[in-house]
Every structure is written in C-alpha cells, then in structure tokens.
Design an enzyme around this catalytic site. Structure first.
Site, PDB file in Angstrom:
ATOM      1  CE1 TYR A  62      -2.841  26.554  35.784  1.00  0.00           C
ATOM      2  CE2 TYR A  62      -3.571  28.688  34.982  1.00  0.00           C
ATOM      3  CZ  TYR A  62      -3.305  27.357  34.752  1.00  0.00           C
ATOM      4  OH  TYR A  62      -3.477  26.833  33.500  1.00  0.00           O
ATOM      5  N   GLY A 214       8.489  24.035  30.927  1.00  0.00           N
ATOM      6  CA  GLY A 214       9.847  23.526  30.832  1.00  0.00           C
ATOM      7  C   GLY A 214      10.475  23.723  29.476  1.00  0.00           C
ATOM      8  CG  PHE A 216       7.393  27.027  22.535  1.00  0.00           C
ATOM      9  CD1 PHE A 216       7.363  28.238  21.885  1.00  0.00           C
ATOM     10  CD2 PHE A 216       6.628  25.990  22.038  1.00  0.00           C
ATOM     11  CE1 PHE A 216       6.596  28.422  20.761  1.00  0.00           C
ATOM     12  CE2 PHE A 216       5.854  26.163  20.908  1.00  0.00           C
ATOM     13  CZ  PHE A 216       5.837  27.378  20.267  1.00  0.00           C
ATOM     14  CB  THR A 217      10.637  21.694  21.452  1.00  0.00           C
ATOM     15  OG1 THR A 217       9.296  21.470  20.990  1.00  0.00           O
ATOM     16  CG2 THR A 217      10.838  20.923  22.737  1.00  0.00           C
TER      17      THR A 217
END
Length: 285
Positions: A62, A214, A216-217
């Site tokens: 990271y 991208g 968190f549905t």
C-alpha cells in the site's frame, strides 16, 4: 453471541474486537504515494486505537511502503493489545499496477519490507494473498505458503492467514500450517462465500471480508437506504452491522481517510438490526 463479543483466533492467545480498521486508504489516490494530509492519517489511526480498535489491516504494497510508515509514525511503540495484520503476495509496478509477487525471494523481501517499515522484529499475522484481484483462482498454494511457514519457523511471523482463496486451498494450506484467518470478498450482495463462512465458523477460524475498490454495490441499493433511514443510521453502518450479525467469526476492517467516517464505522458495532430489518437485508441476495 453479541456483535460486540470479541473473537479469539484459533490456537493463539490473540483476542480481537470485531470492528477493526483497514489502513489501505491512508495512502494517496489509487493506493499510490503519500496522502494529501499525513497529520490526518495519523489522527485517524490514533483515534481508532483509542476507541477500542485492536486489529489493523495493512500491507507494505500500500503506497508502496507509505501506509506502514504512517502506522509506525502514529502508533510505535505499539500497545501490547494491538494486532497488526499484513499481506504478502503482491507488489506494485512503477506505473502503480498491482502485480503478483509469490516467488520465494519476493515473499522473503516482502516480509522484511513489512518488518522494517512497521518497526517490528516479528509480524503478528501475515496473510498470503493469492489469486486474481477479487476472485480466487484454482491451483496449489503449497509453494508460497511453505515459504511463509519457513519464515514462521525462523521467528519472523507469528501466525499465518490466507487472502482470496477457496475452501480447497484452505484445506491444502492446513496440511502445511495453522491458518488463523481468511480474507475474501463478501458483503450483503456478494455472498459466494456463504457456505465457506459457516465452515470456518465451525472450525473457529476468523473470516475478514473486504470490499472491492471503486464501489460497495450494496450501498447503491434502495433497500439498504430504506433500512438505514428507519434505523437513523447510514447505509454503510447498516452494511457493516449486517456483516457482524451474519456470523460470530466475521471481523471487519473498514477503511477510511476521514475522521467523521471512522466514527460512523465504529458506531456500526453498536447498531442492532431488528429481525424485520435482517430479513429485508438477507433478501438482497
């Protein structure tokens, strides 16, 4: 079991509060380079630990190196009750791409990078990250896991976990080393690991769900929004609370670069979901 009951990792003396903190977002955009505000990142880590978090998830890829260096700056010397979990098995390309790093030398170098940048003599828990970015891939993991087992025998790693693996790969791994935790993708809407989680619970092994970058549905679901509104909570708090209710072996590592969101995430551990709300959320799958 209460969602606030700590979880003890198998064959260890490590007991973790179920709401931890994932440090990935402490790096810059796309997990690359330093954050815009290092002081804010340090404040987040210190407040998380002061608020009862005793489980921080990180990796030296990271940044790379950035997140671990910030953790060291913020928290070293570490409190005795704090467990830092890191990962090996990937590296960053010069273009910030994510690349596999599963050779013996890459794993050894990765372990020493984590030790150096965290300021540690031994790593508490190391997850071997295998498979593509989100979905486990079939195949043996014996070769890289044997390297981690050797590092454990040398006293550089205390405990071993796995990330992005299948039940078959766990079974193979357990012939080589004691596995204390699994870190896979899982949430209200993505429930491929339902049976796996239940089996791990029977074995007393921790399951640590991660969410893809991208989006968190489930947070885009009107159902989650409605439940959150009825409970005077945020959609993320509901999503986290659902995971805590799902199984007592689930440990959470929500990440954020905002103090406000950190406090909201931690409050999710105190959010009780009524039976009707749970039934509604379970129906999302």
């Amino acid at each position: 079991m209460s969602t606030r009951t700590p979880f003890t990792l198998p064959k260890t003396n490590i007991t973790l509060n179920r709401m931890g903190y994932g440090a990935m977002k402490l790096a810059g955009p796309h997990v690359w380079g330093p954050p815009a505000d290092v002081d804010q990142a340090i404040a987040i880590l210190r407040e998380a630990v002061a608020s009862g978090v005793n489980h921080i998830d990180t990796s030296d890829f990271y940044g790379p190196h950035v997140t671990n260096q910030i953790i060291k700056q913020a928290l070293h010397p570490y409190a005795a009750h704090l467990t830092i979990v890191t990962k090996l098995g990937a590296r960053r390309g010069a273009d910030s791409s994510w690349l596999p790093a599963l050779s013996k030398q890459e794993l050894i170098d990765g372990a020493h990078d984590n030790l150096r940048n965290l300021g540690l003599d031994v790593l508490d828990i190391v997850n071997l990250r295998v498979g593509p970015p989100l979905i486990p891939a079939d195949g043996s993991i014996a070769e890289p896991l044997t390297v981690l087992a050797e590092l454990q025998q040398q006293g550089l790693i205390r405990h071993i976990g796995l990330s992005n693996v299948s039940p078959a790969q766990l079974a193979e791994a357990q012939k080589i080393a004691n596995i204390v935790c699994i870190q896979n993708e899982y949430n209200i809407a993505k429930r491929t690991d339902d049976a796996f989680i239940d089996d791990l619970a029977r074995q007393g092994i921790a399951y640590v769900p991660f969410f893809p970058l991208g989006g968190f549905t489930p947070l885009q679901s009107s159902t989650v929004d409605e439940v959150a509104k009825s409970l005077e909570a945020t959609p993320m708090q509901v999503a986290l609370a659902w995971l805590l209710h799902r199984s007592p072996n689930i440990l959470l590592i929500p990440g954020t670069s905002s103090l406000v969101h950190l406090r909201e995430n931690l409050q999710a551990a105190n959010l009780d979901l009524p039976a009707e709300a749970l039934a509604t959320l379970n129906g999302l799958a």
